[in-house]
Structures are given as structure tokens and as C-alpha cells.
Design an enzyme around this catalytic site. Structure first.
Site, mmCIF file in Angstrom:
data_model
loop_
_atom_site.group_PDB
_atom_site.id
_atom_site.type_symbol
_atom_site.label_atom_id
_atom_site.label_comp_id
_atom_site.label_asym_id
_atom_site.label_seq_id
_atom_site.Cartn_x
_atom_site.Cartn_y
_atom_site.Cartn_z
ATOM 1 N N LYS A 10 37.591 32.472 -7.018
ATOM 2 C CA LYS A 10 37.132 33.137 -8.247
ATOM 3 C C LYS A 10 37.327 34.655 -8.232
ATOM 4 O O LYS A 10 37.477 35.264 -9.292
ATOM 5 C CB LYS A 10 35.640 32.837 -8.492
ATOM 6 C CG LYS A 10 35.376 31.407 -8.913
ATOM 7 C CD LYS A 10 33.909 31.220 -9.266
ATOM 8 C CE LYS A 10 33.619 29.780 -9.621
ATOM 9 N NZ LYS A 10 32.277 29.579 -10.158
ATOM 10 N N ASP B 96 30.580 30.958 -16.534
ATOM 11 C CA ASP B 96 29.441 30.401 -15.783
ATOM 12 C C ASP B 96 28.098 30.917 -16.323
ATOM 13 O O ASP B 96 27.190 30.136 -16.611
ATOM 14 C CB ASP B 96 29.542 30.767 -14.297
ATOM 15 C CG ASP B 96 30.575 29.924 -13.558
ATOM 16 O OD1 ASP B 96 30.808 28.770 -13.966
ATOM 17 O OD2 ASP B 96 31.131 30.416 -12.566
#
Ligand code: NAP
Length: 287
Positions: free
Chosen positions: A69, A105
Site C-alpha cells: 500500500k 479504507d
């Protein structure tokens, strides 16, 4: 699939546990979109090649999971403001060859919290337990809701202080791990972002649920099990409870919406994940 099928996928290491293909392929089917979504095992040393492959093959979208990420950002053409602030990308949109990174997220978590447990976060006192990778996006998204206070506590206190300092915002503060009990006493929402209670250690809790006041919201990022020991204890105490499945569904729903410009069929996506667990539809309390 035919010669017009638009391609999507998720990269990670490991990746075979991922529920994203089941969830996103159901979303494409449900929406009548000719898309296909696969899971790709990419080791860190081949990340650059993988992203070059996405460009060459013309994938429309990609999800990125642990451990890529942060490192993936160096391979993209543009990074959205929120992903830049969070310092991590979990969704890539291919705009005619330009790869743009987003982070869904935190906003996925907050959408789930508001829809399933607490529609109004303005003015509320929110305690965030744990300050690892997932907490960062969540705290960023929570700050957009004008809460009264966001209090961070982490076993390794330094990480809580660093995270609070990085927001440079009066409402975000850190307290020592030993002060967590006191911080929870008058909190409106307490969020477990630690991995404590995750399968197979399903009896473990990061804090005593009796520290919460009845009526407060107890929220957990963990979705395996769907109802953690922390949430079970909090429900017995008279708290409203909110599990991690909704965050997973909505981070995928936002990715779907960025890629297709269409509203995501979130309920069908949730059912697809539950079916893959072999679980029945949970009670509203568990959602
Ligand atoms: P991470 O970066 O590894 O952070 C782990 C956190 O847990 C740290 O704050 C760590 O504290 C704390 N911790 C670990 N063991 C502990 C213990 N015994 N006592 C107290 N604190 C402990 O992990 P992450 O990526 O943030 O993920 C955290 C959890 O969120 C995982 O369970 C993950 O499955 C879940 N998650 C769910 C979703 C979803 O879609 N629902 C998405 C992302 C993550 P220290 O700093 O002291 O080590």
C-alpha cells in the site's frame, strides 16, 4: 468473459485468503457490467513489473493490499489528496493510461459506521484503540466528520503520539495505554483497530468492554469472526455494536464506484462475502 471484458484485480503478498474477487465479481454481475476481477500474488521485488503489466494490459482498476500500500505510490502518475494525507493507496484507477491512486479504507469505515451504527458523528467523543496501518485512514476520515474529540491509545505509546501529531488538529490527541479505561468512560464511540480478537484468538479482547458506558457504540475492524469477544461483551453491557464486515464491503464499494461511475450494489456484495464464509445473514446488531 469475451473480448470486451474490462479487467480488474487485487495484488498482495499473501493474497489467496482475499474475499475481494468474490465480492467484486458479484458486484459486476449484479450491475450488468462486463468486468472480471482476479487475485494476483505479487512479491515486493516484482511490484514495479506488476504495475507496468497493468498499464500494458489496460486494466481499468486495481486494489492494493499488504504489503504494497505504501511502496505502490512510487509507481503511480497521480495520488488523490486523501491517499496522500494517509500515506497509503488501496485503489488504483487507470484513466486512459494515467494511473491514479486513492485510499478507500478510511471513508469505507466511516460510511459503514454511519449507516450501520451512528449516523451523526459531529461533536462526539471517539476513542481509537490501536494505531497501526488501518487506524491512520480511519482517523483521517473521522476528522472530516467534525467530531468533538478523537482520542488515540496504542500499546506502543510512541505510535499514538506520532499519529496524533501528524494530524496537527486540536481535536486529535493521544493518551497513554494505561489511561484507556478513563478515556472510554465518557466516550460515544470506541473503535478497536488492533488485531486482538481476530481468528483464531477469538476469546481475546484489547480492552474490557465494561469500561464503555451503556448506549455507547463499540466498533471493531475485525470481521473474522463477525462478532468479536469485545463486541459480545459490549452488547451485554448495553452498547450498540458494529463489526468490521461493513468496512470491507464499503472500501470495495467506493473502489467499484471510482472505476465504473455507478452506485455499488453494497447489499449483494455483503451477501457474497457472507456466503463465502458459509455464514447466514447476521442480525442487524452484528452489522
Ligand atoms: P497493524 O498495522 O499490524 O497494526 C496492529 C495494531 O494492533 C497496532 O496498533 C498494535 O499495537 C496493535 N496490537 C497488536 N497486538 C496487540 C496486543 N496484544 N495488545 C494491544 N495492541 C496490540 O495492522 P492493521 O493493518 O492496522 O490491521 C489492524 C486490524 O484491522 C486487523 O485485525 C485487520 O484484520 C483489521 N482490518 C480490517 C479491515 C476491514 O476491511 N474490516 C481493513 C484493514 C484492517 P503496537 O503498535 O503496540 O504493536
Amino acid at each position: 468473459m469475451d473480448s470486451h471484458t474490462v479487467l480488474y484485480g487485487v495484488i498482495g503478498d499473501p493474497i489467496r485468503h482475499s474475499k475481494s474477487p468474490v465480492m467484486l465479481n458479484r458486484a459486476f454481475r449484479e450491475s450488468g457490467i462486463n468486468g472480471a476481477y482476479g487475485a494476483f500474488h505479487v512479491e515486493p521485488k516484482r511490484l514495479g513489473e506488476a504495475i507496468a503489466g497493468i498499464r500494458a494490459l489496460g486494466f481499468r482498476g486495481l486494489n492494493v493490499t499488504i504489503p504494497h500500500k505504501i511502496e505502490v505510490m512510487a509507481h503511480l502518475d497521480d495520488i488523490d489528496e486523501s491517499a496522500r494525507a494517509i500515506g497509503a493507496v488501496n485503489t488504483i484507477v487507470n484513466e486512459d493510461g494515467r494511473l491514479v491512486g486513492y485510499n478507500t479504507d478510511g471513508i469505507g469505515y466511516v460510511r459503514s459506521l454511519k449507516e450501520e451504527a451512528e449516523p451523526e458523528l459531529a461533536g462526539k467523543k471517539i476513542v481509537v484503540v490501536g494505531c497501526g496501518g488501518a487506524a491512520r485512514g480511519i482517523v483521517w476520515a473521522l476528522t472530516r466528520e467534525n467530531p468533538g474529540a478523537i482520542v488515540l491509545a496504542n500499546r506502543t505509546a510512541e505510535r499514538a503520539r506520532e499519529l496524533a501529531a501528524s494530524f496537527a488538529s486540536a481535536e486529535v490527541s493521544a493518551v497513554p495505554w494505561e489511561s484507556l479505561r478513563e478515556a472510554c468512560g465518557d466516550a460515544d464511540v470506541v473503535i478497536n483497530t488492533t488485531s486482538v480478537g481476530m481468528s483464531p484468538n477469538v476469546d481475546a479482547t484489547p480492552l474490557d468492554p465494561a469500561w464503555l458506558r451503556p448506549g455507547a457504540v463499540a466498533s471493531d475492524l475485525i470481521y473474522n469472526p463477525l462478532t468479536t469477544a469485545f463486541l459480545k461483551g459490549a452488547a451485554e453491557r448495553g452498547c450498540r455494536i458494529h463489526g468490521g464486515l461493513g468496512m470491507f464491503v464499503y472500501q470495495g464499494a467506493y473502489a467499484f464506484e471510482y472505476w465504473t461511475g455507478r452506485p455499488a450494489p453494497a447489499e449483494a456484495m455483503r451477501q457474497a462475502v457472507l456466503e463465502s464464509f458459509g455464514a447466514a445473514e447476521p442480525s442487524p446488531l452484528q452489522r
